[in-house]
Design a protein around this motif. Sequence first.
Motif, mmCIF file in Angstrom:
data_model
loop_
_atom_site.group_PDB
_atom_site.id
_atom_site.type_symbol
_atom_site.label_atom_id
_atom_site.label_comp_id
_atom_site.label_asym_id
_atom_site.label_seq_id
_atom_site.Cartn_x
_atom_site.Cartn_y
_atom_site.Cartn_z
ATOM 1 N N MET A 35 1.110 -1.175 -0.128
ATOM 2 C CA MET A 35 -0.296 -0.203 0.057
ATOM 3 C C MET A 35 0.964 1.098 0.450
ATOM 4 O O MET A 35 1.958 1.308 0.312
ATOM 5 N N ILE A 36 0.360 2.317 -0.723
ATOM 6 C CA ILE A 36 0.943 3.578 -0.734
ATOM 7 C C ILE A 36 0.964 4.478 0.006
ATOM 8 O O ILE A 36 -0.427 4.776 -0.586
ATOM 9 N N ASP B 241 -1.334 11.420 -3.216
ATOM 10 C CA ASP B 241 -1.451 12.429 -4.655
ATOM 11 C C ASP B 241 -0.803 11.457 -6.094
ATOM 12 O O ASP B 241 0.615 11.224 -5.581
ATOM 13 N N ILE B 242 -1.221 11.072 -6.824
ATOM 14 C CA ILE B 242 -1.030 9.771 -7.987
ATOM 15 C C ILE B 242 0.161 10.314 -8.580
ATOM 16 O O ILE B 242 0.697 9.300 -8.980
ATOM 17 N N ALA B 243 0.009 11.358 -9.030
ATOM 18 C CA ALA B 243 1.112 12.371 -10.126
ATOM 19 C C ALA B 243 2.484 12.167 -9.061
ATOM 20 O O ALA B 243 3.632 12.344 -9.916
ATOM 21 N N SER B 244 2.587 12.570 -7.935
ATOM 22 C CA SER B 244 3.427 12.433 -7.240
ATOM 23 C C SER B 244 4.491 11.359 -7.060
ATOM 24 O O SER B 244 5.977 11.241 -6.457
ATOM 25 N N THR B 245 3.321 10.173 -6.616
ATOM 26 C CA THR B 245 3.859 8.739 -6.972
ATOM 27 C C THR B 245 4.658 8.127 -8.055
ATOM 28 O O THR B 245 5.756 7.708 -8.279
ATOM 29 N N ASP C 215 10.013 14.043 -12.444
ATOM 30 C CA ASP C 215 10.525 14.672 -12.621
ATOM 31 C C ASP C 215 9.482 15.247 -14.058
ATOM 32 O O ASP C 215 9.361 15.214 -15.485
ATOM 33 N N PRO C 216 8.545 16.665 -12.916
ATOM 34 C CA PRO C 216 7.261 16.404 -13.958
ATOM 35 C C PRO C 216 7.880 17.422 -15.410
ATOM 36 O O PRO C 216 6.987 17.287 -16.860
ATOM 37 N N HIS C 217 9.089 17.872 -15.293
ATOM 38 C CA HIS C 217 8.817 18.881 -16.520
ATOM 39 C C HIS C 217 9.688 17.945 -18.048
ATOM 40 O O HIS C 217 9.493 18.416 -19.208
ATOM 41 N N SER C 218 9.959 16.686 -17.806
ATOM 42 C CA SER C 218 10.906 15.851 -18.435
ATOM 43 C C SER C 218 9.454 14.585 -18.208
ATOM 44 O O SER C 218 10.148 13.622 -19.411
ATOM 45 N N THR C 219 8.256 14.785 -18.147
ATOM 46 C CA THR C 219 7.230 13.756 -18.228
ATOM 47 C C THR C 219 6.461 14.038 -19.181
ATOM 48 O O THR C 219 5.876 14.679 -19.348
ATOM 49 N N PHE C 220 5.873 12.767 -19.820
ATOM 50 C CA PHE C 220 4.835 12.873 -21.221
ATOM 51 C C PHE C 220 4.029 11.584 -21.276
ATOM 52 O O PHE C 220 4.884 10.615 -19.905
ATOM 53 N N TYR C 221 2.881 11.676 -22.114
ATOM 54 C CA TYR C 221 1.846 10.497 -21.736
ATOM 55 C C TYR C 221 1.618 10.348 -22.798
ATOM 56 O O TYR C 221 1.686 10.678 -24.019
ATOM 57 N N PHE C 222 1.659 8.602 -23.143
ATOM 58 C CA PHE C 222 1.390 8.410 -24.431
ATOM 59 C C PHE C 222 0.746 7.370 -24.465
ATOM 60 O O PHE C 222 0.284 6.552 -23.592
ATOM 61 N N GLN C 223 -0.097 6.760 -25.735
ATOM 62 C CA GLN C 223 -1.217 6.263 -25.365
ATOM 63 C C GLN C 223 -0.310 4.714 -26.077
ATOM 64 O O GLN C 223 -0.365 5.063 -27.483
ATOM 65 N N MET C 224 -0.394 3.554 -26.037
ATOM 66 C CA MET C 224 -0.069 2.412 -26.970
ATOM 67 C C MET C 224 -1.052 2.598 -27.346
ATOM 68 O O MET C 224 -2.123 1.900 -27.327
ATOM 69 N N LYS C 225 -0.513 2.387 -28.849
ATOM 70 C CA LYS C 225 -1.041 1.359 -30.216
ATOM 71 C C LYS C 225 -0.900 0.181 -30.635
ATOM 72 O O LYS C 225 -0.001 0.164 -30.797
ATOM 73 N N GLY C 226 -1.815 -0.689 -30.060
ATOM 74 C CA GLY C 226 -1.386 -2.392 -31.156
ATOM 75 C C GLY C 226 -0.363 -3.077 -29.450
ATOM 76 O O GLY C 226 -0.557 -2.586 -28.351
#
Length: 142
Positions: free
Chosen positions: A1-2, A29-33, A37-48
């Motif tokens: 458990m976090i 706060d799930i984002a802090s977990t 590095d928020p300035h270097s973090t990006f999100y992609f959605q996997m295709k395939g």
Amino acid sequence: MIRTFENRAEQKISGFQSPAADYLEGRLDIASTLVVDPHSTFYFQMKGDALASIGIHDGDILIIDRSLNPKHGAVVVAFVNGNFTCRIYQVAGNVPALRNDNDVVFQTEINTLQVWGVVTSICRNVLPKSLKNGKYRHVCAL
């Protein structure tokens, strides 16, 4: 458990403080977990399902940190011949390669290979189809 503890402002109380006050917890706060590095973090959605053998499936949300240098065995997002692709980074005899479930592509076979970032976490939607409607259509659950 976090668990996470919130820094709360100290209050002056006259009388006795509640014995349970020592066990008060803040909201997670799930984002802090997940994000270092928020300035270097990006999100992609996997295709395939090119990486299904390692548990990355179509529709998964990939959390990518661009500040990390790829190491052998890391899952990376790379920019190859004008397209983003998610692969496993490997080094064979000092030659970088990208591997998925179907094939291996060596750097010498690629016009331009740029490792864009390293995948640090995966967020997967686990709702059954019967609940994926309305505002829950695109929910991502860990």
